[in-house]
Every structure is written in structure tokens, then in C-alpha cells.
Design a protein around this motif. Structure first.
Motif, PDB file in Angstrom:
ATOM      1  N   TRP A  46       0.819  -1.210   0.000  1.00  0.00           N
ATOM      2  CA  TRP A  46       0.000   0.000   0.000  1.00  0.00           C
ATOM      3  C   TRP A  46       0.856   1.264   0.000  1.00  0.00           C
ATOM      4  CZ3 TRP A  46      -5.003  -0.394   3.457  1.00  0.00           C
ATOM      5  CH2 TRP A  46      -5.773  -1.501   3.033  1.00  0.00           C
ATOM      6  N   TRP A  47       2.090   1.134   0.441  1.00  0.00           N
ATOM      7  CA  TRP A  47       3.001   2.288   0.485  1.00  0.00           C
ATOM      8  C   TRP A  47       3.612   2.585  -0.881  1.00  0.00           C
ATOM      9  CZ3 TRP A  47       7.737   1.135  -1.418  1.00  0.00           C
ATOM     10  CH2 TRP A  47       8.070  -0.229  -1.489  1.00  0.00           C
ATOM     11  N   ALA A  48       3.637   1.608  -1.778  1.00  0.00           N
ATOM     12  CA  ALA A  48       4.383   1.704  -3.030  1.00  0.00           C
ATOM     13  C   ALA A  48       3.711   2.658  -4.020  1.00  0.00           C
ATOM     14  CB  ALA A  48       4.531   0.320  -3.655  1.00  0.00           C
ATOM     15  N   ASN A  49       4.474   3.016  -5.040  1.00  0.00           N
ATOM     16  CA  ASN A  49       3.959   3.864  -6.133  1.00  0.00           C
ATOM     17  C   ASN A  49       3.314   5.126  -5.580  1.00  0.00           C
ATOM     18  OD1 ASN A  49       3.349   4.674  -8.741  1.00  0.00           O
ATOM     19  ND2 ASN A  49       1.522   3.367  -8.900  1.00  0.00           N
ATOM     20  N   LEU A  50       4.074   5.811  -4.736  1.00  0.00           N
ATOM     21  CA  LEU A  50       3.642   7.082  -4.137  1.00  0.00           C
ATOM     22  C   LEU A  50       2.444   6.894  -3.200  1.00  0.00           C
ATOM     23  CD1 LEU A  50       3.941   9.454  -7.243  1.00  0.00           C
ATOM     24  CD2 LEU A  50       5.689   8.859  -5.556  1.00  0.00           C
ATOM     25  N   GLY A  51       2.294   5.680  -2.665  1.00  0.00           N
ATOM     26  CA  GLY A  51       1.223   5.431  -1.708  1.00  0.00           C
ATOM     27  C   GLY A  51      -0.150   5.315  -2.319  1.00  0.00           C
ATOM     28  N   ARG A  52      -0.203   4.969  -3.601  1.00  0.00           N
ATOM     29  CA  ARG A  52      -1.509   4.943  -4.271  1.00  0.00           C
ATOM     30  C   ARG A  52      -2.457   3.917  -3.660  1.00  0.00           C
ATOM     31  NH1 ARG A  52      -1.340   8.187  -8.658  1.00  0.00           N
ATOM     32  NH2 ARG A  52       0.721   8.698  -9.492  1.00  0.00           N
ATOM     33  N   GLY A  53      -1.913   2.801  -3.191  1.00  0.00           N
ATOM     34  CA  GLY A  53      -2.764   1.787  -2.577  1.00  0.00           C
ATOM     35  C   GLY A  53      -3.442   2.288  -1.316  1.00  0.00           C
ATOM     36  N   LYS A  54      -2.655   2.906  -0.443  1.00  0.00           N
ATOM     37  CA  LYS A  54      -3.248   3.348   0.821  1.00  0.00           C
ATOM     38  C   LYS A  54      -4.260   4.461   0.609  1.00  0.00           C
ATOM     39  CE  LYS A  54       0.038   6.826   2.564  1.00  0.00           C
ATOM     40  NZ  LYS A  54       0.890   7.194   3.727  1.00  0.00           N
ATOM     41  N   TYR A  55      -3.984   5.365  -0.309  1.00  0.00           N
ATOM     42  CA  TYR A  55      -4.930   6.450  -0.538  1.00  0.00           C
ATOM     43  C   TYR A  55      -6.196   5.942  -1.236  1.00  0.00           C
ATOM     44  CZ  TYR A  55      -1.009   9.338   0.810  1.00  0.00           C
ATOM     45  OH  TYR A  55       0.032   9.892   1.507  1.00  0.00           O
ATOM     46  N   ALA A  56      -6.038   4.936  -2.083  1.00  0.00           N
ATOM     47  CA  ALA A  56      -7.217   4.348  -2.720  1.00  0.00           C
ATOM     48  C   ALA A  56      -8.095   3.663  -1.676  1.00  0.00           C
ATOM     49  CB  ALA A  56      -6.790   3.353  -3.795  1.00  0.00           C
ATOM     50  N   ALA A  57      -7.484   2.989  -0.709  1.00  0.00           N
ATOM     51  CA  ALA A  57      -8.262   2.328   0.349  1.00  0.00           C
ATOM     52  C   ALA A  57      -9.014   3.349   1.186  1.00  0.00           C
ATOM     53  CB  ALA A  57      -7.327   1.496   1.232  1.00  0.00           C
TER      54      ALA A  57
END
Length: 312
Positions: A46-57
Motif C-alpha cells: 500500500w506504500w508503493a507507487n507514491l502510496g496509491r494503494g493506501k490512498y485508494a483504500a
């Protein structure tokens, strides 16, 4: 007292293959009260690719519940399966977050401190709530016991505290769900040591290894029907059981989606509290997914707690 709805969920591999967080709709389908805190295990990548995973969640949860959620990603020493902490900014303001960047003491990482959003308090004031996210080792009982011993030694009663996560172990007591370990031994003997042990040594029965969780909430004494040597932490699942009458035949609900033909699931996802937190009656629930809508190998756990004032 202040009421806070909580949610705990282990997301298998963090849905990191596609970051399709529309699955939250199924997982939270029967949750009407937006949680103030959503505590997640396995926020993989979730931290990878500028945090896109965490922000999407966080965005998916915000849109689903109609509140604004912020998110922090934690730390795990053994793999990229860190916990994540999601919180409603209208109810809670984060004043401290211990991760690998802000805290050199690994035993204190994944600890958050909050003040109530309407309290007028700031980072220099005593927190209103402390949250400690945990994810004990999935296969080593020795590691789990060591993790529990460290955590138990840090149990404090100065601030309302929640400890939550996949502890990968059950607790002692006749009201806890168990498995037929002889069947496990016949079917998959390599899995025995993940959750069971032989306290009597070779040739004696395999039983559930409850040492880690018992270290946190006390071991069950069958003669007194109570836990003993509690370091100051209590399980919301057991609080709910006591509120229902504490009948020995009232078995608690397992938190893993293990099929019945494989002996069912254990209660291994725990929300614990200290003495400054109380469970609101009739709010603890393990959510069993509808057929065809099981998106992770663990079940959602929800509860609402009341917090007392911090002790100065």
C-alpha cells in the motif's frame, strides 16, 4: 464517556494484485455505523507507487461511509505485510504515530495516539486514546510468545488503550472455538506447529497453543472459571461473552473463514482493551461473509467502546 465504533480486518495480501477496494462494499455490507477506527492487517504494497494503494483504500472507505478517513501505514519486521490505521478525522485527530521513521524502539512501533477532534487538545496534551496495532508471527509460537511478553510488560493504565490485530493464536477456556488437532495431523502435519503444541512432549496429545494470548489476558483457570494473572488487558470478545451470561456452552465465534470440513476457524483476530475502556453492550460482532462474497481469509470484527478520561 465517549463512544467509538471500531473495526478490525485482516485483508489477505492487502488486495494488492489489483487494489480493487470496491470489495469493501461486501465486507462492510451489514455495518451501518461508520467506524471511527478501522484497523487493518496485511496492507501489502500500500506504500508503493507514491502510496496509491493506501490512498485508494482510504478514499473507498470515505465514499462508502460518507466520512473523511485518513490513513497511516505501519511496520512489520519479517515481510511487507504491515498494518494500516484508518481513522475518521471528524472524530479523532492523530497526535503521534510510531513507525520505522519516527521511532527507533521496535517494540513501540505501530502505536498511535489520538485526541478527540472536538476536545481542543493538541500534541502537547495527554492523549485521549492510544492504539497499538499487532500482527504476531503466523508460524512460530516461540516468536508469538516473545511478542506477547513484550507487549504485556508495556500494559499501562494511564490512557485509554486499544490493542488490536491478527495475533495468530487463540486463548484458553472451554468457550473458545478449537480444532480437532488429530485430524489436522492426519491431513497436514506440517501445519500443526503453526497453532498447536505438545505441552506433554512427544507422544502426547496436540492442543491449541494459547500461551501468547493467555500472556496478554490471563490463562483460564477451569476450577474458578476465571482468568488469572491478567497484566491489564481484556478481550472485547470475552467482554461480550460475559455480557451474554458467560455460559461455558456459548462458544465464541471464530474469526477465520476456515471451511467446516477443515474443522472450522479459530478466534485469532483480537481487539483488547485496558481498564479505561469498556465495551458497549450488544456491539461486538464477528461478521460472517455471504456465500460468494468472501474476499479475505479473515472475518471482519466490529465493536463500539466507551472511553474514560486519561489518568494524569
Amino acid at each position: 464517556m465517549t463512544n467509538l465504533p471500531l473495526a478490525l480486518l485482516n485483508i489477505q495480501q492487502g488486495w494488492s494484485s489489483d487494489f480493487d477496494f470496491t470489495r469493501f462494499g461486501d465486507v462492510f455490507a451489514d455495518v451501518s455505523d461508520p467506524p471511527a477506527l478501522i484497523m487493518i492487517n496485511e496492507a501489502v504494497q500500500w506504500w508503493a507507487n507514491l502510496g496509491r494503494g493506501k490512498y485508494a483504500a482510504a478514499l473507498a472507505l470515505s465514499r462508502m461511509f460518507g466520512v473523511h478517513y485518513a490513513i497511516e501505514i505501519g511496520w512489520l519486521d519479517r515481510s511487507d505485510h504491515p498494518p494500516a490505521l484508518v481513522y475518521d478525522t471528524a472524530r479523532l485527530q492523530l497526535t503521534a504515530w510510531a513507525n520505522e521513521h519516527s521511532c527507533t524502539n521496535t517494540a513501540l512501533r505501530n502505536t498511535a495516539e489520538f485526541v478527540l477532534a472536538d476536545s481542543g487538545k493538541g500534541p502537547s496534551d495527554p492523549p485521549d486514546l492510544r492504539v497499538r496495532l499487532q500482527h504476531f508471527h503466523f508460524s512460530s509460537a516461540t516468536r508469538r510468545l516473545a511478542e506477547a511478553e513484550i507487549l504485556a510488560a508495556q500494559a499501562r493504565q494511564d490512557v485509554p488503550t486499544i490493542v488490536a490485530g491478527d495475533l495468530n493464536a487463540t486463548a484458553s477456556g472451554p468457550h473458545l472455538p478449537d480444532r480437532d488437532w488429530d485430524r489436522v495431523r492426519e491431513r497436514a502435519p506440517q501445519r500443526l506447529r503453526r497453532k498447536a503444541w505438545q505441552p506433554g512432549g512427544a507422544g502426547t496429545p496436540w492442543v491449541a497453543d494459547t500461551r501468547a494470548v493467555d500472556t496478554l489476558i490471563g490463562a483460564w483457570n477451569p476450577e474458578t472459571g476465571q482468568r488469572e494473572d491478567n497484566p491489564g488487558l481484556y478481550a472485547l470478545a470475552e467482554d461480550d461473552w460475559h455480557q451474554r451470561g458467560a455460559r461455558p456452552d456459548d462458544t465464541l465465534v471464530g474469526t477465520t473463514n476456515t471451511r467446516g470440513e477443515r474443522d472450522g476457524g479459530l478466534l485469532i483476530d483480537w481487539i483488547l482493551r485496558n481498564e479505561l475502556v469498556e465495551l458497549v453492550p450488544d456491539t461486538y460482532r464477528v461478521h460472517i461473509p455471504a456465500p460468494g462474497r468472501q474476499h479475505t481469509d479473515h472475518r471482519l470484527v466490529t465493536a463500539t467502546v466507551q472511553m474514560s478520561a486519561s489518568r494524569s
